[in-house]
Scaffold this motif. Structure first.
Motif, PDB file in Angstrom:
ATOM      1  N   MET A 151       0.844  -1.191   0.000  1.00 38.86           N
ATOM      2  CA  MET A 151       0.000   0.000   0.000  1.00 38.86           C
ATOM      3  C   MET A 151       0.881   1.244   0.000  1.00 38.86           C
ATOM      4  O   MET A 151       1.854   1.321   0.727  1.00 38.86           O
ATOM      5  CB  MET A 151      -0.881  -0.027   1.250  1.00 38.86           C
ATOM      6  CG  MET A 151      -1.796   1.154   1.367  1.00 38.86           C
ATOM      7  SD  MET A 151      -3.474   0.640   1.713  1.00 38.86           S
ATOM      8  CE  MET A 151      -4.379   2.091   1.253  1.00 38.86           C
ATOM      9  N   TRP A 152       0.502   2.205  -0.856  1.00 35.80           N
ATOM     10  CA  TRP A 152       1.272   3.440  -0.922  1.00 35.80           C
ATOM     11  C   TRP A 152       0.995   4.300   0.296  1.00 35.80           C
ATOM     12  O   TRP A 152      -0.104   4.332   0.802  1.00 35.80           O
ATOM     13  CB  TRP A 152       0.882   4.242  -2.171  1.00 35.80           C
ATOM     14  CG  TRP A 152       1.159   3.515  -3.427  1.00 35.80           C
ATOM     15  CD1 TRP A 152       0.236   2.993  -4.291  1.00 35.80           C
ATOM     16  CD2 TRP A 152       2.433   3.201  -3.976  1.00 35.80           C
ATOM     17  NE1 TRP A 152       0.864   2.386  -5.332  1.00 35.80           N
ATOM     18  CE2 TRP A 152       2.206   2.488  -5.164  1.00 35.80           C
ATOM     19  CE3 TRP A 152       3.744   3.458  -3.575  1.00 35.80           C
ATOM     20  CZ2 TRP A 152       3.234   2.030  -5.969  1.00 35.80           C
ATOM     21  CZ3 TRP A 152       4.773   2.991  -4.367  1.00 35.80           C
ATOM     22  CH2 TRP A 152       4.524   2.291  -5.543  1.00 35.80           C
TER      23      TRP A 152
ATOM     24  N   LEU B 280      -8.712   2.159  -3.997  1.00 39.72           N
ATOM     25  CA  LEU B 280      -8.702   3.132  -2.899  1.00 39.72           C
ATOM     26  C   LEU B 280     -10.114   3.630  -2.586  1.00 39.72           C
ATOM     27  O   LEU B 280     -10.427   3.925  -1.435  1.00 39.72           O
ATOM     28  CB  LEU B 280      -7.763   4.293  -3.220  1.00 39.72           C
ATOM     29  CG  LEU B 280      -6.270   3.927  -3.177  1.00 39.72           C
ATOM     30  CD1 LEU B 280      -5.405   5.098  -3.582  1.00 39.72           C
ATOM     31  CD2 LEU B 280      -5.857   3.436  -1.802  1.00 39.72           C
TER      32      LEU B 280
ATOM     33  N   TYR C   7       0.284   7.697   1.060  1.00 40.48           N
ATOM     34  CA  TYR C   7      -0.097   8.979   0.491  1.00 40.48           C
ATOM     35  C   TYR C   7      -0.322   9.992   1.606  1.00 40.48           C
ATOM     36  O   TYR C   7      -0.850   9.657   2.656  1.00 40.48           O
ATOM     37  CB  TYR C   7      -1.383   8.828  -0.322  1.00 40.48           C
ATOM     38  CG  TYR C   7      -1.181   8.152  -1.655  1.00 40.48           C
ATOM     39  CD1 TYR C   7      -0.151   8.547  -2.506  1.00 40.48           C
ATOM     40  CD2 TYR C   7      -2.032   7.142  -2.083  1.00 40.48           C
ATOM     41  CE1 TYR C   7       0.031   7.937  -3.735  1.00 40.48           C
ATOM     42  CE2 TYR C   7      -1.857   6.531  -3.313  1.00 40.48           C
ATOM     43  CZ  TYR C   7      -0.828   6.930  -4.135  1.00 40.48           C
ATOM     44  OH  TYR C   7      -0.653   6.340  -5.342  1.00 40.48           O
TER      45      TYR C   7
ATOM     46  N   GLU D  14      -8.713   3.172 -13.776  1.00 40.01           N
ATOM     47  CA  GLU D  14      -7.466   2.580 -13.333  1.00 40.01           C
ATOM     48  C   GLU D  14      -7.655   1.871 -11.991  1.00 40.01           C
ATOM     49  O   GLU D  14      -8.327   2.376 -11.093  1.00 40.01           O
ATOM     50  CB  GLU D  14      -6.413   3.690 -13.254  1.00 40.01           C
ATOM     51  CG  GLU D  14      -4.991   3.220 -13.191  1.00 40.01           C
ATOM     52  CD  GLU D  14      -4.604   2.818 -11.802  1.00 40.01           C
ATOM     53  OE1 GLU D  14      -3.814   1.869 -11.675  1.00 40.01           O
ATOM     54  OE2 GLU D  14      -5.112   3.427 -10.831  1.00 40.01           O
TER      55      GLU D  14
ATOM     56  N   THR E 141      -0.610  -0.409  -8.838  1.00 40.32           N
ATOM     57  CA  THR E 141      -0.695  -1.026  -7.519  1.00 40.32           C
ATOM     58  C   THR E 141       0.576  -1.786  -7.185  1.00 40.32           C
ATOM     59  O   THR E 141       0.885  -2.013  -6.039  1.00 40.32           O
ATOM     60  CB  THR E 141      -1.873  -2.017  -7.445  1.00 40.32           C
ATOM     61  OG1 THR E 141      -1.798  -2.878  -8.570  1.00 40.32           O
ATOM     62  CG2 THR E 141      -3.176  -1.283  -7.469  1.00 40.32           C
TER      63      THR E 141
ATOM     64  N   ALA F  60      -4.361   7.196  -7.881  1.00 43.75           N
ATOM     65  CA  ALA F  60      -4.708   8.254  -6.950  1.00 43.75           C
ATOM     66  C   ALA F  60      -3.778   9.447  -7.084  1.00 43.75           C
ATOM     67  O   ALA F  60      -4.217  10.596  -7.071  1.00 43.75           O
ATOM     68  CB  ALA F  60      -4.666   7.710  -5.521  1.00 43.75           C
TER      69      ALA F  60
ATOM     70  N   GLU G 269      -5.823   1.096  -9.260  1.00 44.10           N
ATOM     71  CA  GLU G 269      -5.460   1.612  -7.937  1.00 44.10           C
ATOM     72  C   GLU G 269      -6.511   2.585  -7.432  1.00 44.10           C
ATOM     73  O   GLU G 269      -6.896   2.575  -6.264  1.00 44.10           O
ATOM     74  CB  GLU G 269      -4.093   2.316  -7.971  1.00 44.10           C
ATOM     75  CG  GLU G 269      -3.678   2.774  -6.582  1.00 44.10           C
ATOM     76  CD  GLU G 269      -2.658   3.883  -6.579  1.00 44.10           C
ATOM     77  OE1 GLU G 269      -1.509   3.637  -6.982  1.00 44.10           O
ATOM     78  OE2 GLU G 269      -3.003   5.010  -6.174  1.00 44.10           O
ATOM     79  N   ALA G 270      -6.979   3.439  -8.352  1.00 45.80           N
ATOM     80  CA  ALA G 270      -8.001   4.406  -7.972  1.00 45.80           C
ATOM     81  C   ALA G 270      -9.277   3.674  -7.517  1.00 45.80           C
ATOM     82  O   ALA G 270      -9.912   4.062  -6.538  1.00 45.80           O
ATOM     83  CB  ALA G 270      -8.290   5.346  -9.136  1.00 45.80           C
TER      84      ALA G 270
END
Lengths: 278, 394
Positions: A1-2, B317, A4, B311, B333, A62, B313-314
Motif C-alpha cells: 500500500m502506498w 482506494l 499517500y 485505473e 498497484t 490516486a 489503484e483508484a
C-alpha cells in the motif's frame, strides 16, 4: 500500500475542477491508455493573460488524479507567464510530497500544463521533437534530459520514477545510462561521499595518517591496554610499532592488517601497505 | 447493511486468508507451554515431534499422499525453488525448463534468473496462453525436449483462478522422463487433489492461503523421486530440509488442512454461488466490464473483472473507503509501470488491464457482503469514469 499524504487523499477523494472547459483557450493532452495514465487539461484565459478557469480529466491512479486536481487549483488566477514557471516539484510539494515511484504523475501534470500553454500561445512543444528513447512509454531523450536537469536525477531508477522511461521492457537502459552520463558529466562529476583525493604530498599523507591513527585506531587499542606508534612513511609503505598489550599479542599481525591497514586504506589512501617494525 | 459497514469486507483471499479460529486454538499450546524441540531425546521435546508427525499425516490426507512424501518448508516460494533447483541438480546435463507465461512470480522470477543469472546456461520455454488464459496442449507436447529437466505449471492461477490440466501434463512429462512440478498454492483446499493416482513429482502449497498462518509451506515429493535439498543443515524432515521445525505453524497447517477437507464441498457450492452472484451482479450492473479468465475451468472462489477506461489503484482506494478489500492487476498497484504479466499474456487490452479487479472469496464470506459490493461498485466506477478522458459514455 502506498503512503499517500492527507493532501493527496483529499484531492483524490474530492477532486476539484473535474471536467472540460467549454471553448477552452488552451488544451493539453498527455499520456495514453497504454501507459496507464493520461491527463487532459483545459484552460480558459482572459484578455489579460490570466487563467480564469482550469479543468481536468484524468485516467490514472490516486496520485495522478490528485496531481491533476491540485494543479488546476494552483493555476487558476495565475498569469500565463507565472503558470509557465510551475515545475513538477511544485506540484508534488503542493500535495505534501509523493512516493518517489509516483513522481511521474507530477511530471505528467507539468507536461499537460506546458502543452495547454503552448496550445494557447499557438506554439509547438519542443519536447516531442526529440528522439524516442523508451518505446514502451514513448519518452524522448529531450524529456529525459530535462528531468535529469530539473530534478537532479542521478540514477536510472530515478529517471524511471520521474519519466517512466525504462520502466517497461528495460531495453533502453543502456541508452538512458549514456544520456545520464552525458547530461550529468557535462556539469559536474558524480561525487560519492567518502571519495579520497588521489594526489597527496608526503606531508599531507603523514598528517592524515596521524589523524586517523589518533581518532580511529588508538582508542580501540587502548581499550585493550595497547597502543600504536607511527614509525615511518615511505611512499605507500607505512611502518608502525605496537605498544603495551598489543606488542606481545599473538594476533598483532591480524590487528595490523585487518584493523589498522583497513582503516588507513578506507580513510586515507586505498593503496597503503602497513607493516610492523621488526 | 450497517453490520457489514462496521467491519472489513475481505475478498482478497488469494492474497492471504484469515487464520481460522480452530487453527489458532490448535497452535496455542505450541506457542506457550509446549516449546520443546521435536528432535530432542527427552519426552518434553519428543511429544512435540509426535504432533509434527500428526500434522504431516493431515497434510498428506488432503493431497492423497503418504506422510513421508510431505516436507515442511517456510512458504510456497521456498517449495517452488526447492523443487525446480532439485531437478536441475539431479540432472546437471539437462538444461531446459518448461513453464507458462502466467506463473506466479515465485516460479516466474526463478525461471527468468535461470536464464539471465547463469549467462543463459539454461533455456526456458514459457507456454503461451489464449485470450481466456488457457494453454495449448500441442504446443506443450512440442516444448518437451530430450534435455528438459523439469516442467513447472501452476495448478490454478492466482489472478484469474484458471485451472490447468496438470494431471494430463504430468503424465506426458513422465513418458519423456521429465520431472513435473506444480505450484498448487491456490488449488489446495478449493478443488479435490489425489496425488496417489497422478504422475506429479513435486507439488507446492502454502499455509496462509488456506487459513493457516504465514510462514509455513509444504513441498510434496513423490516417493522414489530423486531429490537434492535446497536448505541443508540438520537432519530435520528426513534430511530434506534443514532447520528446526516451525512447530506451531506446522500444527496450524495440519488443522487447516482438516478444515479445508471438511469445507471443500461448501467451497464448491455456497462460495461458488456467492462468487457467481457477485460476478453476474457486477458484469450486468456496470457497462463496459468484462471477465478475465476462463468462465468454467476456474477455481470456485475467484473472479477477475476489468472495468474499462478506469485505473485499478483508484478503484481499490475508493473501495477501501467502503472497507472492501480486493486486488488489482493494474500497473500502479504493484509499483511497476506495466500491468499484470498474466493479463498481458492473455492479450487483455490496456483499456481493460489497467482497470482489473480481482475478487477472491472464502468460506467466511456472506451473501450480505456480496450484496454490499454489488451495491457500492457501480458508483465508484461511474465516479472515476466521469473523470476519465477516454470515457465517452455508454
Amino acid at each position: 500500500m502506498w503512503e499517500y499524504t492527507d493532501k493527496v487523499q483529499q484531492h483524490f477523494l474530492n477532486p476539484q475542477n473535474v471536467g472540460e472547459v467549454e471553448n477552452a483557450s488552451g488544451t493539453g493532452d498527455v499520456g495514453s491508455l497504454a501507459c496507464g495514465d493520461a491527463l487532459k487539461l483545459t484552460l480558459k484565459v482572459d484578455e489579460n493573460d490570466i487563467i480564469t478557469e482550469a479543468k481536468f480529466k484524468t485516467f490514472g491512479c490516486a496520485s495522478a488524479i490528485a496531481s491533476s486536481s491540485v494543479l488546476t487549483e494552483m493555476v487558476i488566477g495565475m498569469s500565463i507567464d507565472q503558470a509557465a514557471n510551475i515545475s513538477n516539484e511544485d506540484i508534488a510539494d503542493a500535495l505534501g510530497g509523493l512516493p518517489k515511484e509516483k513522481m511521474h504523475c507530477s511530471v505528467m501534470g507539468r507536461e499537460a500544463l506546458e502543452a495547454a500553454i503552448a496550445d494557447y500561445r499557438g506554439l509547438i512543444l519542443p519536447m516531442a521533437a526529440g528522439e524516442v528513447v523508451c518505446e514502451c512509454f514513448g519518452v524522448t531523450d529531450l524529456e529525459v534530459i530535462r528531468a535529469i536537469n530539473e530534478s537532479s536525477l542521478r540514477s536510472i531508477e530515478e529517471i524511471t520514477n520521474f519519466t517512466k522511461a525504462g520502466g517497461g521492457c528495460g531495453k533502453c537502459e543502456d541508452k538512458l545510462r549514456d544520456i545520464l552520463r552525458e547530461t550529468v558529466g557535462g556539469k559536474s562529476e558524480i561525487v560519492s561521499p567518502g571519495t579520497k583525493p588521489k594526489k597527496m604530498t608526503a606531508l599531507q599523507k603523514i598528517k592524515k595518517i596521524e589523524e586517523v591513527l589518533e581518532r580511529e585506531v588508538r582508542p580501540g587499542l587502548k581499550k585493550d591496554g595497547g597502543d600504536i606508534e607511527l614509525i615511518d612513511v615511505d611512499g605507500d609503505f607505512i611502518t608502525v610499532s605496537l605498544r603495551g598489550a598489543c606488542k606481545s599479542c599473538k594476533k598483532s599481525q591480524t590487528t595490523i592488517k585487518e584493523y589498522v591497514e583497513r582503516k588507513l586504506r578506507e580513510l586515507v589512501l586505498d593503496s597503503l601497505i602497513v607493516e610492523e617494525e621488526n | 447493511m450497517s453490520s457489514v459497514n462496521e467491519k472489513v469486507v475481505y475478498m482478497d483471499n488469494n492474497a492471504t486468508t484469515m487464520i481460522a479460529p480452530e487453527v489458532v486454538d490448535a497452535m496455542m499450546p505450541y506457542l506457550t507451554n509446549l516449546y520443546g524441540n521435536p528432535s530432542s531425546m527427552h519426552t518434553f521435546g519428543g511429544q512435540v515431534g509426535q504432533v509434527v508427525s500428526e500434522a504431516r499425516k493431515k497434510v498428506a490426507d488432503i493431497l492423497g499422499a503418504d506422510p513421508e512424501e510431505i516436507t515442511f518448508t517456510s512458504c510456497g516460494t521456498e517449495s517452488d525453488s526447492t523443487a525446480i533447483l532439485s531437478a536441475l541438480r539431479t540432472f546437471p546435463e539437462k538444461r531446459h525448463v518448461v513453464t507458462t507465461r502466467v506463473e506466479h512470480p515465485a516460479v516466474k522470477s526463478l525461471c527468468d534468473n535461470l536464464e539471465t543469472l547463469t549467462g543463459h546456461k539454461y533455456r526456458v520455454t514459457r507456454l503461451k496462453v489464449d485470450g481466456e488464459g488457457m494453454i495449448d496442449m500441442a504446443e506443450y507436447e512440442a516444448a518437451l525436449m530430450d534435455d528438459t529437466a523439469i516442467v513447472s505449471v501452476m495448478w490454478a492461477n492466482n489472478e484469474t483462478g484458471n485451472i490447468y490440466p496438470v494431471e494430463k501434463m504430468a503424465a506426458m512429462a513422465k513418458e519423456r522422463g521429465i520431472f513435473f512440478h506444480t505450484d498448487a498454492v491456490q488449488a489446495v483446499g478449493k478443488i479435490p487433489i489425489n496425488l496417489k493416482t497422478l504422475d506429479i513429482d513435486f507439488l507446492s502449497l502454502s499455509g496462509h492461503k488456506i487459513h493457516a498462518p504465514k510462514g509455513v509451506g509444504v513441498l510434496y515429493i513423490k516417493r522414489g523421486t530423486l531429490f537434492v535439498p535446497f536448505l541443508t543443515g540438520g537432519h530435520q524432515e528426513h534430511g530434506r530440509r534443514g532447520g528446526t521445525e516451525n512447530v506451531a505453524s506446522i500444527v496450524g497447517l495440519g488443522r487447516a488442512c482438516e478444515l479445508a477437507s471438511e469445507k471443500m464441498e461448501e467451497e464448491n457450492t455456497r462460495v461458488k454461488q456467492l462468487r457467481d452472484k457477485l460476478e453476474e451482479g457486477l458484469l450486468s450492473g456496470i457497462s463496459k466490464s468484462r471477465l478475465n479468465g476462463h468462465k468454467t475451468t476456474r477455481l470456485p472462489n475467484t473472479s477477475n473483472i476489468s472495468f474499462e477506461f478506469v485505473e485499478g489503484e483508484a478503484i481499490l482506494l475508493h473501495m477501501n473507503r467502503h472497507k472492501i478489500c480486493a486486488s488489482s492487476g493494474s500497473a500502479c498497484t504493484s509499483g511497476s509501470l506495466e500491468p499484470s504479466h498474466v493479463l498481458r499474456a492473455m492479450g487483455v487490452p490496456f483499456t481493460a488491464a489497467h482497470g482489473s479487479i480481482r475478487f477472491s472469496l472464502s468460506v467466511y464470506n456472506s451473501e450480505e457482503e456480496v450484496d454490499y459490493i454489488i451495491e457500492k461498485m457501480p458508483a465508484i466506477i461511474e465516479l472515476l469514469r466521469k473523470m476519465s478522458p477516454f470515457w465517452q459514455g455508454n
